[in-house]
Design a protein around this motif. Structure first.
Motif, PDB file in Angstrom:
ATOM      1  N   LYS A   7      16.327 -45.739  -3.134  1.00  0.00           N
ATOM      2  CA  LYS A   7      16.888 -44.414  -3.420  1.00  0.00           C
ATOM      3  C   LYS A   7      18.245 -44.236  -2.743  1.00  0.00           C
ATOM      4  O   LYS A   7      19.093 -43.502  -3.242  1.00  0.00           O
ATOM      5  CB  LYS A   7      15.884 -43.330  -3.001  1.00  0.00           C
ATOM      6  N   GLY A   9      13.199 -32.703  -5.019  1.00  0.00           N
ATOM      7  CA  GLY A   9      12.385 -32.174  -3.927  1.00  0.00           C
ATOM      8  C   GLY A   9      11.021 -32.821  -3.966  1.00  0.00           C
ATOM      9  O   GLY A   9      10.906 -34.044  -4.127  1.00  0.00           O
ATOM     10  N   THR A  18       7.647 -32.836  -6.148  1.00  0.00           N
ATOM     11  CA  THR A  18       7.182 -32.418  -7.471  1.00  0.00           C
ATOM     12  C   THR A  18       5.929 -33.193  -7.840  1.00  0.00           C
ATOM     13  O   THR A  18       5.843 -34.401  -7.598  1.00  0.00           O
ATOM     14  CB  THR A  18       8.316 -32.683  -8.492  1.00  0.00           C
ATOM     15  N   TYR A  52      11.145 -48.203  -0.782  1.00  0.00           N
ATOM     16  CA  TYR A  52      11.415 -47.043  -1.656  1.00  0.00           C
ATOM     17  C   TYR A  52      12.680 -46.325  -1.172  1.00  0.00           C
ATOM     18  O   TYR A  52      13.582 -46.018  -1.970  1.00  0.00           O
ATOM     19  CB  TYR A  52      10.233 -46.073  -1.664  1.00  0.00           C
ATOM     20  N   ASN A  91      16.548 -41.951 -14.679  1.00  0.00           N
ATOM     21  CA  ASN A  91      15.462 -41.217 -14.019  1.00  0.00           C
ATOM     22  C   ASN A  91      14.267 -42.084 -13.652  1.00  0.00           C
ATOM     23  O   ASN A  91      13.591 -41.807 -12.656  1.00  0.00           O
ATOM     24  CB  ASN A  91      15.001 -40.084 -14.959  1.00  0.00           C
ATOM     25  N   GLY A 115      11.385 -44.430 -12.338  1.00  0.00           N
ATOM     26  CA  GLY A 115      11.226 -44.935 -10.985  1.00  0.00           C
ATOM     27  C   GLY A 115       9.781 -45.257 -10.652  1.00  0.00           C
ATOM     28  O   GLY A 115       8.845 -44.803 -11.309  1.00  0.00           O
ATOM     29  N   ASP A 127      12.234 -51.894 -20.408  1.00  0.00           N
ATOM     30  CA  ASP A 127      11.540 -52.206 -19.157  1.00  0.00           C
ATOM     31  C   ASP A 127      12.620 -52.509 -18.127  1.00  0.00           C
ATOM     32  O   ASP A 127      13.267 -53.560 -18.198  1.00  0.00           O
ATOM     33  CB  ASP A 127      10.598 -53.395 -19.342  1.00  0.00           C
ATOM     34  N   LEU A 128      12.793 -51.599 -17.198  1.00  0.00           N
ATOM     35  CA  LEU A 128      13.866 -51.758 -16.212  1.00  0.00           C
ATOM     36  C   LEU A 128      13.586 -52.878 -15.217  1.00  0.00           C
ATOM     37  O   LEU A 128      14.456 -53.226 -14.417  1.00  0.00           O
ATOM     38  CB  LEU A 128      14.114 -50.429 -15.490  1.00  0.00           C
ATOM     39  N   ARG A 140       1.028 -42.328  -7.967  1.00  0.00           N
ATOM     40  CA  ARG A 140      -0.112 -43.128  -8.461  1.00  0.00           C
ATOM     41  C   ARG A 140      -0.506 -44.278  -7.528  1.00  0.00           C
ATOM     42  O   ARG A 140      -1.646 -44.693  -7.517  1.00  0.00           O
ATOM     43  CB  ARG A 140       0.147 -43.643  -9.884  1.00  0.00           C
ATOM     44  N   ASN A 149       8.724 -40.553 -20.696  1.00  0.00           N
ATOM     45  CA  ASN A 149       7.416 -40.340 -21.315  1.00  0.00           C
ATOM     46  C   ASN A 149       6.523 -39.442 -20.477  1.00  0.00           C
ATOM     47  O   ASN A 149       5.507 -38.949 -20.957  1.00  0.00           O
ATOM     48  CB  ASN A 149       6.718 -41.673 -21.612  1.00  0.00           C
ATOM     49  N   ILE A 187       9.101 -35.899 -14.492  1.00  0.00           N
ATOM     50  CA  ILE A 187      10.401 -35.225 -14.468  1.00  0.00           C
ATOM     51  C   ILE A 187      11.252 -35.636 -15.670  1.00  0.00           C
ATOM     52  O   ILE A 187      11.951 -34.807 -16.256  1.00  0.00           O
ATOM     53  CB  ILE A 187      11.098 -35.551 -13.125  1.00  0.00           C
ATOM     54  N   ARG A 226       8.813 -47.760 -20.999  1.00  0.00           N
ATOM     55  CA  ARG A 226       8.454 -49.187 -21.120  1.00  0.00           C
ATOM     56  C   ARG A 226       7.235 -49.414 -22.005  1.00  0.00           C
ATOM     57  O   ARG A 226       6.956 -50.540 -22.398  1.00  0.00           O
ATOM     58  CB  ARG A 226       8.206 -49.775 -19.736  1.00  0.00           C
ATOM     59  N   THR A 262       3.832 -35.246  -9.984  1.00  0.00           N
ATOM     60  CA  THR A 262       3.973 -36.135 -11.151  1.00  0.00           C
ATOM     61  C   THR A 262       3.073 -37.354 -10.905  1.00  0.00           C
ATOM     62  O   THR A 262       2.327 -37.388  -9.923  1.00  0.00           O
ATOM     63  CB  THR A 262       5.430 -36.648 -11.289  1.00  0.00           C
ATOM     64  N   GLU A 263       3.238 -38.334 -11.763  1.00  0.00           N
ATOM     65  CA  GLU A 263       2.462 -39.570 -11.577  1.00  0.00           C
ATOM     66  C   GLU A 263       3.105 -40.519 -10.556  1.00  0.00           C
ATOM     67  O   GLU A 263       2.644 -41.636 -10.379  1.00  0.00           O
ATOM     68  CB  GLU A 263       2.310 -40.291 -12.920  1.00  0.00           C
ATOM     69  N   LEU A 264       4.183 -40.076  -9.914  1.00  0.00           N
ATOM     70  CA  LEU A 264       4.870 -40.950  -8.959  1.00  0.00           C
ATOM     71  C   LEU A 264       3.961 -41.370  -7.807  1.00  0.00           C
ATOM     72  O   LEU A 264       4.123 -42.441  -7.228  1.00  0.00           O
ATOM     73  CB  LEU A 264       6.114 -40.251  -8.395  1.00  0.00           C
TER      74      LEU A 264
HETATM   75  N1  NAP Z   1       8.003 -36.508  -7.921  1.00  0.00           N
HETATM   76  C1  NAP Z   1       8.721 -36.350  -6.815  1.00  0.00           C
HETATM   77  O1  NAP Z   1       8.379 -35.565  -5.923  1.00  0.00           O
HETATM   78  C2  NAP Z   1       9.982 -37.131  -6.634  1.00  0.00           C
HETATM   79  C3  NAP Z   1      10.682 -36.975  -5.423  1.00  0.00           C
HETATM   80  C4  NAP Z   1      11.884 -37.652  -5.252  1.00  0.00           C
HETATM   81  C5  NAP Z   1      12.383 -38.450  -6.266  1.00  0.00           C
HETATM   82  N2  NAP Z   1      11.674 -38.620  -7.416  1.00  0.00           N
HETATM   83  C6  NAP Z   1      12.244 -39.494  -8.465  1.00  0.00           C
HETATM   84  O2  NAP Z   1      12.142 -38.877  -9.735  1.00  0.00           O
HETATM   85  C7  NAP Z   1      12.146 -39.881 -10.757  1.00  0.00           C
HETATM   86  C8  NAP Z   1      11.058 -39.565 -11.779  1.00  0.00           C
HETATM   87  O3  NAP Z   1       9.801 -39.747 -11.165  1.00  0.00           O
HETATM   88  P1  NAP Z   1       8.530 -38.852 -11.477  1.00  0.00           P
HETATM   89  O4  NAP Z   1       8.221 -38.108 -10.244  1.00  0.00           O
HETATM   90  O5  NAP Z   1       8.675 -38.133 -12.755  1.00  0.00           O
HETATM   91  O6  NAP Z   1       7.421 -40.019 -11.585  1.00  0.00           O
HETATM   92  P2  NAP Z   1       6.446 -40.483 -12.779  1.00  0.00           P
HETATM   93  O7  NAP Z   1       5.710 -39.314 -13.317  1.00  0.00           O
HETATM   94  O8  NAP Z   1       5.665 -41.605 -12.207  1.00  0.00           O
HETATM   95  O9  NAP Z   1       7.465 -41.007 -13.883  1.00  0.00           O
HETATM   96  C9  NAP Z   1       8.160 -42.217 -13.695  1.00  0.00           C
HETATM   97  C10 NAP Z   1       8.655 -42.718 -15.028  1.00  0.00           C
HETATM   98  O10 NAP Z   1       9.337 -43.962 -14.812  1.00  0.00           O
HETATM   99  C11 NAP Z   1       8.817 -44.904 -15.738  1.00  0.00           C
HETATM  100  N3  NAP Z   1       8.947 -46.281 -15.273  1.00  0.00           N
HETATM  101  C12 NAP Z   1       8.392 -46.865 -14.191  1.00  0.00           C
HETATM  102  N4  NAP Z   1       8.691 -48.173 -14.148  1.00  0.00           N
HETATM  103  C13 NAP Z   1       9.459 -48.431 -15.227  1.00  0.00           C
HETATM  104  C14 NAP Z   1      10.057 -49.599 -15.768  1.00  0.00           C
HETATM  105  N5  NAP Z   1       9.911 -50.798 -15.197  1.00  0.00           N
HETATM  106  N6  NAP Z   1      10.785 -49.487 -16.902  1.00  0.00           N
HETATM  107  C15 NAP Z   1      10.917 -48.308 -17.528  1.00  0.00           C
HETATM  108  N7  NAP Z   1      10.350 -47.170 -17.091  1.00  0.00           N
HETATM  109  C16 NAP Z   1       9.626 -47.235 -15.955  1.00  0.00           C
HETATM  110  C17 NAP Z   1       7.348 -44.516 -15.889  1.00  0.00           C
HETATM  111  O11 NAP Z   1       6.780 -45.138 -17.034  1.00  0.00           O
HETATM  112  P3  NAP Z   1       5.170 -45.342 -17.160  1.00  0.00           P
HETATM  113  O12 NAP Z   1       4.596 -43.988 -17.459  1.00  0.00           O
HETATM  114  O13 NAP Z   1       5.053 -46.299 -18.293  1.00  0.00           O
HETATM  115  O14 NAP Z   1       4.701 -45.895 -15.853  1.00  0.00           O
HETATM  116  C18 NAP Z   1       7.520 -43.020 -16.015  1.00  0.00           C
HETATM  117  O15 NAP Z   1       7.947 -42.696 -17.312  1.00  0.00           O
HETATM  118  C19 NAP Z   1      11.981 -41.209 -10.030  1.00  0.00           C
HETATM  119  O16 NAP Z   1      13.224 -41.855  -9.958  1.00  0.00           O
HETATM  120  C20 NAP Z   1      11.519 -40.813  -8.641  1.00  0.00           C
HETATM  121  O17 NAP Z   1      11.874 -41.745  -7.662  1.00  0.00           O
HETATM  122  C21 NAP Z   1      10.496 -37.967  -7.631  1.00  0.00           C
END
Ligand code: NAP
Length: 301
Positions: free
Chosen positions: A178, A207, A209, A174, A98, A100, A71-72, A215, A21, A24, A44, A211-213
């Protein structure tokens, strides 16, 4: 320089992307739809899922986005989602693990596991296991699991603290989650190889990026990260290693892909560095046995 323009035609393919949603996952799903795939946007929150689905479908791509709720953090929810997929689709070509969370306040999944381990790894182990019969039905399916450069900060999964029996260190947990993602990716491929099954398991990382990660990140930590990383990539670019792992012909089973720039922080897809711990077969076996017990699932190899 591999970009989404290099994605082969995905018409006729069915993909599932968890956490699609936003961030990434959203960009991954969008690019797969653009290339012609039918993509389940698995999130979720149904309202966020609906919004992402209509945002993608409004573009008028060859492919189509469809809704899925998972909901994971709940193995019951993972089961219900997998049952719905089995009832509505007769195959899966691509599963992208994906979704996380990063450094949330201490918390536990429905089954009591620390949230990051539970969502980032265990929920995806269960999802992949439940969908495995459908995935292996047609040769050539792929499972891509999104790990992180942070996997290198963990040297092993601490099996004595997965239910927060001891202390909670958000960054350590975390990194462990991973590492588990990458150990799973590689161990899964070992098991596929020894069973002679034509299914590919690959890992990817985006790398750094935007995103909302972040937060849950304190502002000071976020500013320090920005200073260290100089810049963050846009989400479409962070999605490229995942898209590469999911579609490029040169991808190898058990391979791991990330950005090709310095320290794998920025750039375009290329093979990425796997830590010794992630490659460690004993650790992979131990994690697998643990996950089977924790989820009650045995993959029918
Ligand atoms: N951004 C980076 O720099 C970075 C670096 C290394 C690895 N990653 C990895 O990339 C992946 C994608 O992250 P992102 O950066 O795109 O972060 P993001 O924008 O926060 O997106 C995370 C997604 O995971 C969903 N999620 C979280 N908890 C969940 C649950 N219990 N059940 C189902 N869905 C759930 C979120 O849903 P909600 O919107 O409802 O919360 C959101 O859709 C993750 O695995 C992260 O660890 C990201």
């Amino acid at each position: 320089m591999w970009t989404k323009e290099n994605i082969p035609d995905q018409s006729g393919k069915i993909a599932i992307v968890t956490g699609a949603n936003t961030g990434i996952g959203f960009e991954t799903a969008l690019a797969l739809c653009e290339a012609g795939a039918r993509v389940v946007i698995a999130g979720r929150d149904i309202e966020k899922v609906k919004q992402a689905v209509s945002e993608i479908n409004n573009r008028g791509f060859k492919g189509v986005a469809e809704e899925g709720v998972i909901d994971l953090a709940s193995l019951e929810s993972v089961k219900a989602f997998a049952e719905a997929i089995k009832a509505n689709y007769n195959k899966i070509d691509i599963l992208i693990n994906n979704a996380g969370v990063m450094i949330p306040p201490a918390g536990q999944t429905a089954e009591g596991y620390e949230l990051q381990f539970g969502i980032n790894f265990l929920g995806h182990f269960a999802l992949t296991g439940r969908l495995y019969p459908l995935l292996k039905k047609h040769p050539g399916a792929r499972v891509v699991t999104v790990s992180s450069g942070a996997h290198r900060f963990a040297t092993n999964v601490d099996f004595e603290n997965l239910k927060l029996e001891q202390s909670y260190d958000p960054y350590r947990e975390y990194a462990i989650s991973k590492l588990a993602d990458l150990q799973f990716t590689i161990e899964f491929q070992r098991r596929l190889n020894s069973s002679g099954i034509d299914l590919l398991s690959a890992g990817a990382h985006p790398g750094v990026t935007e995103t909302e990660l972040s937060r849950h990140m304190p502002e000071a930590d976020y500013q320090a990260a920005l200073e260290r990383f100089k810049t963050l990539m846009p989400a479409w670019q962070g999605a490229l290693p995942t898209l590469f792992a999911a579609t490029a012909t040169e991808v190898k089973g058990g391979g791991y892909y990330g950005p090709d720039g310095e320290h794998e922080l920025h750039g375009y897809p290329a093979p990425a560095n796997i830590s010794e711990a992630a490659n460690d077969e004993n650790q992979g076996t131990q994690l697998w046995a643990f996950a089977e017990k924790a989820t009650g699932l045995k993959y029918p190899f």
